[in-house]
Enzyme design. Structure first.
Site, PDB file in Angstrom:
ATOM      1  N   ASN A   1       0.712  -0.980  -0.029  1.00 36.14           N
ATOM      2  CA  ASN A   1       0.187   0.035  -0.021  1.00 36.14           C
ATOM      3  C   ASN A   1       0.557   1.378  -0.010  1.00 36.14           C
ATOM      4  O   ASN A   1       1.435   1.538   1.164  1.00 36.14           O
ATOM      5  CB  ASN A   1      -0.718  -0.024   1.308  1.00 36.14           C
ATOM      6  CG  ASN A   1      -1.586   1.162   1.577  1.00 36.14           C
ATOM      7  OD1 ASN A   1      -1.646   2.149   0.573  1.00 36.14           O
ATOM      8  ND2 ASN A   1      -2.303   1.372   2.656  1.00 36.14           N
ATOM      9  N   TRP A   2       1.161   1.618  -1.225  1.00 36.74           N
ATOM     10  CA  TRP A   2       1.932   2.988  -1.280  1.00 36.74           C
ATOM     11  C   TRP A   2       1.496   4.124  -0.697  1.00 36.74           C
ATOM     12  O   TRP A   2       1.989   5.403  -0.534  1.00 36.74           O
ATOM     13  CB  TRP A   2       2.567   3.180  -3.037  1.00 36.74           C
ATOM     14  CG  TRP A   2       3.062   2.255  -3.328  1.00 36.74           C
ATOM     15  CD1 TRP A   2       3.616   0.914  -2.744  1.00 36.74           C
ATOM     16  CD2 TRP A   2       3.676   1.859  -4.855  1.00 36.74           C
ATOM     17  NE1 TRP A   2       4.168   0.054  -3.507  1.00 36.74           N
ATOM     18  CE2 TRP A   2       4.329   0.512  -4.871  1.00 36.74           C
ATOM     19  CE3 TRP A   2       3.567   2.923  -5.884  1.00 36.74           C
ATOM     20  CZ2 TRP A   2       4.804   0.355  -6.006  1.00 36.74           C
ATOM     21  CZ3 TRP A   2       4.082   2.301  -7.017  1.00 36.74           C
ATOM     22  CH2 TRP A   2       4.690   1.124  -7.128  1.00 36.74           C
TER      23      TRP A   2
ATOM     24  N   HIS B   1      -9.516   1.371   4.978  1.00 46.78           N
ATOM     25  CA  HIS B   1      -8.169   1.201   5.547  1.00 46.78           C
ATOM     26  C   HIS B   1      -8.455   2.369   6.908  1.00 46.78           C
ATOM     27  O   HIS B   1      -9.266   3.378   6.657  1.00 46.78           O
ATOM     28  CB  HIS B   1      -7.210   2.061   4.692  1.00 46.78           C
ATOM     29  CG  HIS B   1      -5.912   2.047   5.243  1.00 46.78           C
ATOM     30  ND1 HIS B   1      -5.276   3.015   6.206  1.00 46.78           N
ATOM     31  CD2 HIS B   1      -4.849   1.164   5.101  1.00 46.78           C
ATOM     32  CE1 HIS B   1      -4.072   2.674   6.462  1.00 46.78           C
ATOM     33  NE2 HIS B   1      -3.961   1.478   5.882  1.00 46.78           N
TER      34      HIS B   1
ATOM     35  N   GLU C   1      -6.622   4.784   7.955  1.00 50.14           N
ATOM     36  CA  GLU C   1      -6.528   6.248   7.603  1.00 50.14           C
ATOM     37  C   GLU C   1      -7.644   6.821   7.116  1.00 50.14           C
ATOM     38  O   GLU C   1      -8.068   8.157   7.094  1.00 50.14           O
ATOM     39  CB  GLU C   1      -5.426   6.364   6.629  1.00 50.14           C
ATOM     40  CG  GLU C   1      -3.881   5.929   7.708  1.00 50.14           C
ATOM     41  CD  GLU C   1      -3.040   5.376   6.802  1.00 50.14           C
ATOM     42  OE1 GLU C   1      -2.895   5.427   5.623  1.00 50.14           O
ATOM     43  OE2 GLU C   1      -1.946   5.129   7.604  1.00 50.14           O
TER      44      GLU C   1
ATOM     45  N   GLU D   1      -5.399  -4.719  10.726  1.00 45.09           N
ATOM     46  CA  GLU D   1      -4.403  -3.747  10.811  1.00 45.09           C
ATOM     47  C   GLU D   1      -4.714  -2.922  12.341  1.00 45.09           C
ATOM     48  O   GLU D   1      -5.343  -2.092  12.366  1.00 45.09           O
ATOM     49  CB  GLU D   1      -4.266  -2.757   9.825  1.00 45.09           C
ATOM     50  CG  GLU D   1      -4.234  -3.355   8.299  1.00 45.09           C
ATOM     51  CD  GLU D   1      -3.535  -2.487   7.324  1.00 45.09           C
ATOM     52  OE1 GLU D   1      -2.554  -2.559   6.807  1.00 45.09           O
ATOM     53  OE2 GLU D   1      -4.147  -1.399   7.334  1.00 45.09           O
TER      54      GLU D   1
ATOM     55  N   SER E   1       3.461  -2.282  10.342  1.00 46.63           N
ATOM     56  CA  SER E   1       4.709  -2.076  10.573  1.00 46.63           C
ATOM     57  C   SER E   1       5.487  -3.609  10.339  1.00 46.63           C
ATOM     58  O   SER E   1       6.445  -3.991  10.879  1.00 46.63           O
ATOM     59  CB  SER E   1       5.402  -1.618  11.999  1.00 46.63           C
ATOM     60  OG  SER E   1       4.726  -0.138  12.271  1.00 46.63           O
TER      61      SER E   1
ATOM     62  N   GLY F   1       2.732  -1.051   4.547  1.00 45.98           N
ATOM     63  CA  GLY F   1       2.923   0.396   4.182  1.00 45.98           C
ATOM     64  C   GLY F   1       4.246   0.634   3.926  1.00 45.98           C
ATOM     65  O   GLY F   1       4.892   0.498   2.810  1.00 45.98           O
ATOM     66  N   GLY F   2       4.916   1.368   4.887  1.00 45.34           N
ATOM     67  CA  GLY F   2       6.153   1.932   4.939  1.00 45.34           C
ATOM     68  C   GLY F   2       7.392   1.160   3.950  1.00 45.34           C
ATOM     69  O   GLY F   2       7.863   1.465   3.301  1.00 45.34           O
TER      70      GLY F   2
HETATM   71  P1  PGA Z   1       2.672   0.192   7.715  1.00 47.62           P
HETATM   72  O1  PGA Z   1       1.339   0.631   7.093  1.00 47.62           O
HETATM   73  O2  PGA Z   1       3.158  -0.837   7.184  1.00 47.62           O
HETATM   74  O3  PGA Z   1       3.488   1.528   7.395  1.00 47.62           O
HETATM   75  O4  PGA Z   1       2.842   0.171   9.252  1.00 47.62           O
HETATM   76  C1  PGA Z   1       0.401  -0.470   6.780  1.00 47.62           C
HETATM   77  C2  PGA Z   1      -0.827  -0.075   6.333  1.00 47.62           C
HETATM   78  O5  PGA Z   1      -1.299   0.903   6.707  1.00 47.62           O
HETATM   79  O6  PGA Z   1      -1.349  -0.886   5.327  1.00 47.62           O
END
Ligand code: PGA
Length: 251
Positions: free
Chosen positions: A9-10, A96, A98, A166, A212, A233-234
């Site tokens: 997930n960019w 998600h 966010e 998540e 993470s 993500g990251g």
């Molecule tokens: P992260 O994000 O790996 O940067 O913690 C995961 C995500 O939100 O899908």
């Protein structure tokens, strides 16, 4: 045996040109090494077409980060499932944290978006997760249950859905849920799905972990019986790290 699934997930990162570069780097880093694991990348809407062109003909799937629940119309700033399908996406991430935290997404709108995505022949990565305050006050189970129940309300066939667990406190914070903490919630989700859809559907359902995930912790997480891959993500912004995570899921 459930096939593991790892998706990068960019988020809101990379211009069109940068997305093309990263997509090419991901392909190169993956090589032919990921049989047994499904892989996808989720660039921004803007870069879907160009990144999609780079991965065309490969096994890597094109995934979108969100979609609206109408086909078209006066919804400034939104993109519909129909458009994503036409742009070559095979899947879309919905709900998600966010989106829930910053853009007012609720279980009810997540439900509408999932239904629309399914009706447009997209696979869905349906995200759920508790906040730190919810975990600390002992309501993780009930929060996850209501997110799953309300998100899937009225949906009779879940074969095109992957659930991503998540925990909000683990996203982008460097704090990973321990494999035991994650497994506990994954098992809870599978048990709930058994109750709602029966054993065969629950056993077939893939449940990804996200929060993470990195090369150093991926193998331990993916070894748990109810963890069927990751939403990354990251670490997905670095092709070598992402490929290492995919490799951990391919064993
Ligand atoms: P992260 O994000 O790996 O940067 O913690 C995961 C995500 O939100 O899908």
């Amino acid at each position: 045996m459930r096939r593991k699934i790892v998706v990068g997930n960019w988020k809101m990162n990379n211009t069109i040109a940068e997305s093309e570069t990263l997509a090419a780097e991901v392909l190169a880093a993956l090589g032919d090494n990921f049989s047994g694991c499904e892989v996808g990348i989720a660039p921004t809407f803007l870069a879907l077409e160009s990144a999609g062109r780079i991965i065309e003909g490969s096994e890597v799937q094109l995934v979108a980060q969100n979609c609206h629940y109408e086909n078209d119309g006066a919804y400034t700033g939104e993109v519909s499932a129909r458009m994503l399908n036409a742009a070559g996406c095979s899947s879309v991430i919905i709900g998600h944290s966010e989106r829930r935290q910053y853009f007012g997404e609720t279980n009810a709108t997540v439900n509408l978006r999932i239904k629309k995505a399914l009706s447009e022949a997209l696979n869905v990565i349906f995200c759920v997760g508790e906040t730190l305050a919810e975990r600390e006050s002992g309501v993780t189970g009930s929060i996850i249950s209501s997110q799953v129940r309300e998100g899937l309300e009225g949906i009779s066939d879940i074969s095109a859905i992957v659930i991503a667990y998540e925990p909000v406190w683990a996203i982008g914070t460097g704090k990973t849920a321990s494999s035991a903490q994650a497994e506990e919630v994954h098992l809870l989700i599978r048990t709930l799905i058994t109750e709602l859809y029966g054993d065969a559907a629950a056993q077939a359902l893939r449940i990804q972990y996200g929060g993470s995930v990195k090369p150093s912790n991926a193998a331990e997480l993916f070894a748990m019986p109810n963890i069927d891959g990751g939403l990354i993500g990251g670490a997905s912004l670095n092709a070598a790290d992402f490929a290492a995570i995919v490799k951990a899921a391919s064993h």
